[in-house]
Design an enzyme around this catalytic site. Sequence first.
Site, PDB file in Angstrom:
ATOM      1  CG  PHE A  51      -1.882   1.055   1.402  1.00  0.00           C
ATOM      2  CD1 PHE A  51      -3.098   1.003   0.752  1.00  0.00           C
ATOM      3  CD2 PHE A  51      -1.619   2.135   2.239  1.00  0.00           C
ATOM      4  CE1 PHE A  51      -4.047   2.009   0.929  1.00  0.00           C
ATOM      5  CE2 PHE A  51      -2.555   3.140   2.423  1.00  0.00           C
ATOM      6  CZ  PHE A  51      -3.773   3.074   1.761  1.00  0.00           C
TER       7      PHE A  51
ATOM      8  NE  ARG B  36      16.370 -11.438  39.140  1.00  0.00           N
ATOM      9  CZ  ARG B  36      17.307 -11.357  40.084  1.00  0.00           C
ATOM     10  NH1 ARG B  36      17.463 -12.339  40.967  1.00  0.00           N
ATOM     11  NH2 ARG B  36      18.090 -10.296  40.154  1.00  0.00           N
TER      12      ARG B  36
ATOM     13  CG  LEU C  60      -1.675   7.419   1.503  1.00  0.00           C
ATOM     14  CD1 LEU C  60      -2.439   7.890   0.270  1.00  0.00           C
ATOM     15  CD2 LEU C  60      -2.647   7.124   2.655  1.00  0.00           C
TER      16      LEU C  60
ATOM     17  CD  GLU D  93      -2.462   0.402   8.951  1.00  0.00           C
ATOM     18  OE1 GLU D  93      -3.684   0.343   9.195  1.00  0.00           O
ATOM     19  OE2 GLU D  93      -1.757  -0.597   8.709  1.00  0.00           O
TER      20      GLU D  93
END
Length: 397
Positions: free
Chosen positions: A134, A277, A136, A380
Site C-alpha cells: 500500500f 526470579r 500512500l 496508519e
Amino acid sequence: MMTKVPSPPSTTHLALPFFDEAHRTLASDLLPWCAAQEVDERDDRAACREWVRRLGDGGWLRYAVPGSAGGALERLDSRALVLLRETLGYHSPLADFAFAMQGLGSGAITLAGTPEQQSQYLAAVGKGEKIAAFALSEPDAGSDVAAMAMRAEPATDGWRLHGTKTWISNGGIADFYCVFAKTDPAGGTRGITAFIVDATASGLDTSEHIDVMAPHPLATLRFENCIVPRTAQLGELNGGFKLAMRTLDIFRASVAAAALGMGRRALAEAIAHAKGRRMFGQTLADFQLTQAKLGEMAALIDSAALLTYRAAWMRDDAERRGAPAVGDVSAAAAMAKMCATENASRVIDMALQMHGGLGVKVGTKIESLYRDIRSLRIYEGATEVQQLIIGKSVLRG
C-alpha cells in the site's frame, strides 16, 4: 527465530458477545499453528517472504481477501482480522506484519477493483503467491495526504507516474503496489486517484531500503516516467482519497489488535519472570509492588481489548446492515487504535523494567517487543491523528 512462549495466551475473551462461533473456531485453530512455527527472522525480507508462504499454505491469508476471490468469509471481517493479528502479534510481530500487509496492500482492490483486477490479484494474495503493498505516504505527505506531490498524467499508452513514495511496507519485496497519485493537482484530497503498479513496471525503482529499529521490509519507491496501462486505474477518477481512507478504516482496529498481542506477550513474559526470579529469599512475584504492577498491566490490556473488539464489531455490524462505516465507527476505531498502542507501549515498558538488566539485553523477547511496539503509535494514523478524529466526533455529538 521466535523465542519460547512462556505460556499459551488466554482465550477467555472469545466468550465475549462480540464474537460468534466462526471467530472462536478461527482463534482456537490458529493458536496451535502459531506455536508450531519457527522462522529465522534475522533477515527481515527473507523472513517476510517465508511468513507469507506459510500463512498462505496454512489458509490464514484467505481471511485477507473476500469470498469471491477464494477468501474464507464472504467479505473482509474486522473481527477475524483482529483475532488473527492479536494471535500472530503475540507469537511474532513480523508474522503479524506479513499478514496485515497482504490485507492492507490489496484492500483497495477488494473495495474498488474491477472483476478483472480482483481476479488477477486477490486470489494470488490469499494463497501467498503474490505479495501486496500500500503506497500512500510521501516525504512531505504523511498525515497531510492533501500535500501529496506524486503525479499521474494521462498518456496515449495509459498513465505516466512521476514522484516518490516512502515508508512503504513490503517495499522491494512486493509483487504489486496500490499507489495513490494526484490526477488533479489543484484538487487537494479530491484530486487523488489510485493505481495498481506491478513491481516489474518500467520506471519504478524500489531499491532504496529503509532500516528501522525493529527490522521490517520498508523502502522508498521512485517513479520516473513510470508507464502503466489505463486498466491500472483503481476505482473512480479522483476518488483515491476516499478509497484510501476506507481501506485504512478496515484495518485500523486490527492495528490495535496487533498491539494487544504484543502487550499480552509482554505480560506473560513478566509473569513468568516474576514467578521464577528469586531475590531476598522470595520470588519477585511475592512482592506487593510486583503484584500491583502486574495488576495495572492487566487492566491496561483488558481496557484496550474491549475498545478493540467493540470497534471491530461496530464495523462488521455496519457492513451487515449495509450502512456506511463512518462517524461513530471511525471514532471507535480511532479510540481502539490510540488506546491499544499507547497502553501496550506502557505495558511493555513496565515488563522491561521488571526484567531489570535482562530487559535491555539484545535478543531477549522483551527487548524486541520494546522496539516492535514503537512504530504502531505512528503508522496508519499517529496517536495525535486519532485524537483529532475522536475530538471532532465528540464535537459533532
